[in-house]
Write a protein that holds these residues in place. Structure first.
Motif, PDB file in Angstrom:
ATOM      1  N   ASP A 218     -18.640  -1.858   0.350  1.00  0.00           N
ATOM      2  CA  ASP A 218     -19.628  -0.454   0.338  1.00  0.00           C
ATOM      3  C   ASP A 218     -21.181  -0.538   1.245  1.00  0.00           C
ATOM      4  O   ASP A 218     -21.437   0.679   1.765  1.00  0.00           O
ATOM      5  CB  ASP A 218     -19.484   0.799   0.497  1.00  0.00           C
ATOM      6  N   ASP A 219     -21.691  -1.686   1.129  1.00  0.00           N
ATOM      7  CA  ASP A 219     -23.128  -0.589   1.104  1.00  0.00           C
ATOM      8  C   ASP A 219     -24.169  -1.290   2.400  1.00  0.00           C
ATOM      9  O   ASP A 219     -23.949  -2.825   3.179  1.00  0.00           O
ATOM     10  CB  ASP A 219     -24.317  -1.716  -0.278  1.00  0.00           C
TER      11      ASP A 219
ATOM     12  N   TRP B 273     -17.123  -4.710  -8.077  1.00  0.00           N
ATOM     13  CA  TRP B 273     -18.082  -5.226  -7.356  1.00  0.00           C
ATOM     14  C   TRP B 273     -17.946  -5.398  -5.702  1.00  0.00           C
ATOM     15  O   TRP B 273     -18.963  -5.069  -5.679  1.00  0.00           O
ATOM     16  CB  TRP B 273     -18.715  -6.356  -8.050  1.00  0.00           C
ATOM     17  N   LEU B 274     -16.332  -6.536  -5.259  1.00  0.00           N
ATOM     18  CA  LEU B 274     -16.841  -6.720  -4.021  1.00  0.00           C
ATOM     19  C   LEU B 274     -16.648  -5.425  -3.461  1.00  0.00           C
ATOM     20  O   LEU B 274     -17.808  -5.336  -2.498  1.00  0.00           O
ATOM     21  CB  LEU B 274     -15.625  -7.868  -3.999  1.00  0.00           C
TER      22      LEU B 274
ATOM     23  N   ASP C 230     -24.638 -11.650   4.202  1.00  0.00           N
ATOM     24  CA  ASP C 230     -24.361 -11.512   2.310  1.00  0.00           C
ATOM     25  C   ASP C 230     -22.867 -11.392   2.074  1.00  0.00           C
ATOM     26  O   ASP C 230     -22.257 -11.696   0.952  1.00  0.00           O
ATOM     27  CB  ASP C 230     -25.386 -10.931   1.844  1.00  0.00           C
ATOM     28  N   VAL C 231     -22.022 -10.235   2.834  1.00  0.00           N
ATOM     29  CA  VAL C 231     -20.817 -10.114   2.743  1.00  0.00           C
ATOM     30  C   VAL C 231     -19.622 -11.120   2.301  1.00  0.00           C
ATOM     31  O   VAL C 231     -19.235 -11.434   1.658  1.00  0.00           O
ATOM     32  CB  VAL C 231     -20.102  -8.898   3.207  1.00  0.00           C
TER      33      VAL C 231
ATOM     34  N   CYS D 195     -33.106  -7.971   1.826  1.00  0.00           N
ATOM     35  CA  CYS D 195     -32.827  -8.754   1.103  1.00  0.00           C
ATOM     36  C   CYS D 195     -32.065  -9.709   0.586  1.00  0.00           C
ATOM     37  O   CYS D 195     -30.691  -9.094   1.110  1.00  0.00           O
ATOM     38  CB  CYS D 195     -33.616  -7.823  -0.475  1.00  0.00           C
ATOM     39  N   SER D 196     -31.750 -11.053   0.014  1.00  0.00           N
ATOM     40  CA  SER D 196     -30.871 -11.363  -0.337  1.00  0.00           C
ATOM     41  C   SER D 196     -29.703 -11.415  -1.697  1.00  0.00           C
ATOM     42  O   SER D 196     -30.703 -10.752  -2.240  1.00  0.00           O
ATOM     43  CB  SER D 196     -31.196 -12.724  -0.052  1.00  0.00           C
ATOM     44  N   LEU D 197     -28.867 -10.372  -1.016  1.00  0.00           N
ATOM     45  CA  LEU D 197     -27.879 -10.468  -2.517  1.00  0.00           C
ATOM     46  C   LEU D 197     -27.639 -11.619  -3.291  1.00  0.00           C
ATOM     47  O   LEU D 197     -27.097 -12.794  -2.874  1.00  0.00           O
ATOM     48  CB  LEU D 197     -26.560 -10.077  -1.892  1.00  0.00           C
TER      49      LEU D 197
END
Length: 53
Positions: free
Chosen positions: A30-31, A24-25, A38-39, A5-7
């Motif tokens: 880390d996900d 949040w970053l 997306d990162v 899914c798109s962040l």
């Protein structure tokens, strides 16, 4: 095929406290389910919100 899914980048990110933004970053980075693209978008949004070129 993996579920992707798109962040969603918060529209009000520029109103967050810098500590909240960096936390949040870190969570996004880390996900493992979040794509590299997306990162990269997240990092750019964080840089924009913090006024970093």
């Amino acid at each position: 095929m993996p579920d992707t899914c798109s962040l969603e980048i918060p529209a009000d990110l520029n109103r967050w406290h810098p500590n909240e933004i960096t936390e949040w970053l870190s969570t996004v980075e880390d996900d493992e389910a979040i794509t590299d693209a997306d990162v990269d978008r997240t990092r750019q949004a964080v840089n924009d919100s913090l006024g970093i070129d």
